[in-house]
Enzyme design. Sequence first.
Site, short mmCIF file in Angstrom:
data_model
loop_
_atom_site.label_atom_id
_atom_site.label_comp_id
_atom_site.label_asym_id
_atom_site.label_seq_id
_atom_site.Cartn_x
_atom_site.Cartn_y
_atom_site.Cartn_z
N SER A 1 41.76 38.24 51.01
CA SER A 1 41.43 37.98 49.23
C SER A 1 42.28 39.29 48.65
O SER A 1 41.90 40.36 48.87
CB SER A 1 40.21 37.85 48.87
OG SER A 1 39.90 38.09 47.49
N HIS B 1 44.72 34.38 49.57
CA HIS B 1 43.58 33.91 48.60
C HIS B 1 43.70 34.84 47.26
O HIS B 1 43.57 35.94 47.38
CB HIS B 1 42.30 34.11 49.26
CG HIS B 1 41.18 33.26 48.47
ND1 HIS B 1 41.00 31.96 48.49
CD2 HIS B 1 40.33 33.80 47.55
CE1 HIS B 1 39.98 31.50 47.68
NE2 HIS B 1 39.60 32.81 47.02
N ASP C 1 42.10 35.00 43.63
CA ASP C 1 41.10 34.68 42.68
C ASP C 1 41.71 35.03 41.14
O ASP C 1 42.24 35.92 40.99
CB ASP C 1 39.91 35.65 42.97
CG ASP C 1 39.33 35.37 44.03
OD1 ASP C 1 38.88 34.20 44.57
OD2 ASP C 1 38.85 36.37 44.79
N HIS D 1 42.42 30.37 43.55
CA HIS D 1 40.93 30.07 43.29
C HIS D 1 40.57 30.42 41.82
O HIS D 1 40.44 31.28 41.69
CB HIS D 1 39.88 30.71 44.21
CG HIS D 1 38.55 30.53 44.14
ND1 HIS D 1 37.75 31.20 44.75
CD2 HIS D 1 38.02 29.50 43.44
CE1 HIS D 1 36.36 30.90 44.53
NE2 HIS D 1 36.43 29.78 43.87
N MET E 1 38.51 30.34 39.11
CA MET E 1 37.05 30.33 38.80
C MET E 1 37.10 30.65 37.32
O MET E 1 36.62 31.90 36.58
CB MET E 1 36.23 31.68 39.30
CG MET E 1 35.97 31.53 40.68
SD MET E 1 35.21 33.09 41.61
CE MET E 1 36.74 33.82 42.29
N MET F 1 31.37 28.42 48.58
CA MET F 1 31.07 29.80 48.10
C MET F 1 29.92 30.14 49.33
O MET F 1 28.83 29.33 49.10
CB MET F 1 30.87 29.80 46.71
CG MET F 1 31.97 29.71 45.78
SD MET F 1 33.35 30.74 46.28
CE MET F 1 32.85 32.42 45.94
N GLY G 1 32.20 35.67 41.73
CA GLY G 1 32.52 36.81 40.59
C GLY G 1 32.89 38.33 40.98
O GLY G 1 33.56 38.73 40.56
N GLY H 1 33.67 40.80 44.63
CA GLY H 1 33.92 41.20 46.07
C GLY H 1 32.67 41.81 46.74
O GLY H 1 31.88 42.75 45.85
N GLY H 2 32.78 42.23 47.96
CA GLY H 2 31.71 42.89 48.66
C GLY H 2 30.43 42.61 48.67
O GLY H 2 29.49 43.23 49.05
N GLY I 1 33.21 34.38 50.89
CA GLY I 1 32.23 35.75 50.49
C GLY I 1 31.47 36.17 51.70
O GLY I 1 30.89 35.40 52.29
N GLY J 1 37.67 39.67 52.43
CA GLY J 1 38.23 40.49 51.19
C GLY J 1 38.03 41.95 52.10
O GLY J 1 39.09 42.72 52.58
#
Length: 221
Positions: free
Chosen positions: A9, A32, A34, A65, A67, A136, A141, A143-144, A175, A196
Amino acid sequence: MTQPAIHPSILNADQAHLGAELERVRNADGLHVDVMDNHFVPNQFGGPSLVQTVLAHTDLPVDAHLMITEPDRWATVYAEAGCAVVTTHLEATAAPFRLAKEIHRLGAGVGLALRPATPLTAVEPLLPEIDLLLLMTVEPGFGGQSFLEPMLAKIAAARRLVGERGQQLRIQIDGGVTERTIVRAAEAGADVFVAGSAVYRADDAAAAVATLRELAAGHAH
């Protein structure tokens, strides 16, 4: 079972040195990207220009992706730009059957994403229309975040559902993917993994990609 695919990501990449960051993961199976509008999710990132920059600097397939709150309006832009897969959220898509047809007509694969709390029954009628189901495994919304354990049962249920239909549908998770969680998610039936922090925080991002792919392959459903 298809070979597992690792899609780093770029949300977690150093945006100021994007070309070099894409080069660090050249052994990945895809990228990927976002796109967040600060409405559907409480964060803002990406857009058509970023996707075009990524496409210009990589030979890897790119999955976008979205969102965002109006995917019916914007998804075709990403298909026309050259993304391999354009994924919209079921919760935000007004006319998913029509949109899937339109994305396919433009030559891209169709992805459909579900937030953690959205039940699989909501997507069931659409499975024949799509190429990738994104589950998901964190609240979308940021990362991490840590992997949500209850999603393992949802992945397994999705894989059973797809198997019963005899469909060649990729199941992607996004995720909290780490060396530990990728094993459990692969066992449950996921085969495309968005990674990510696990990739971009590693000293050697390419080695991290290879390790994650090896772990997933060793525990594939």
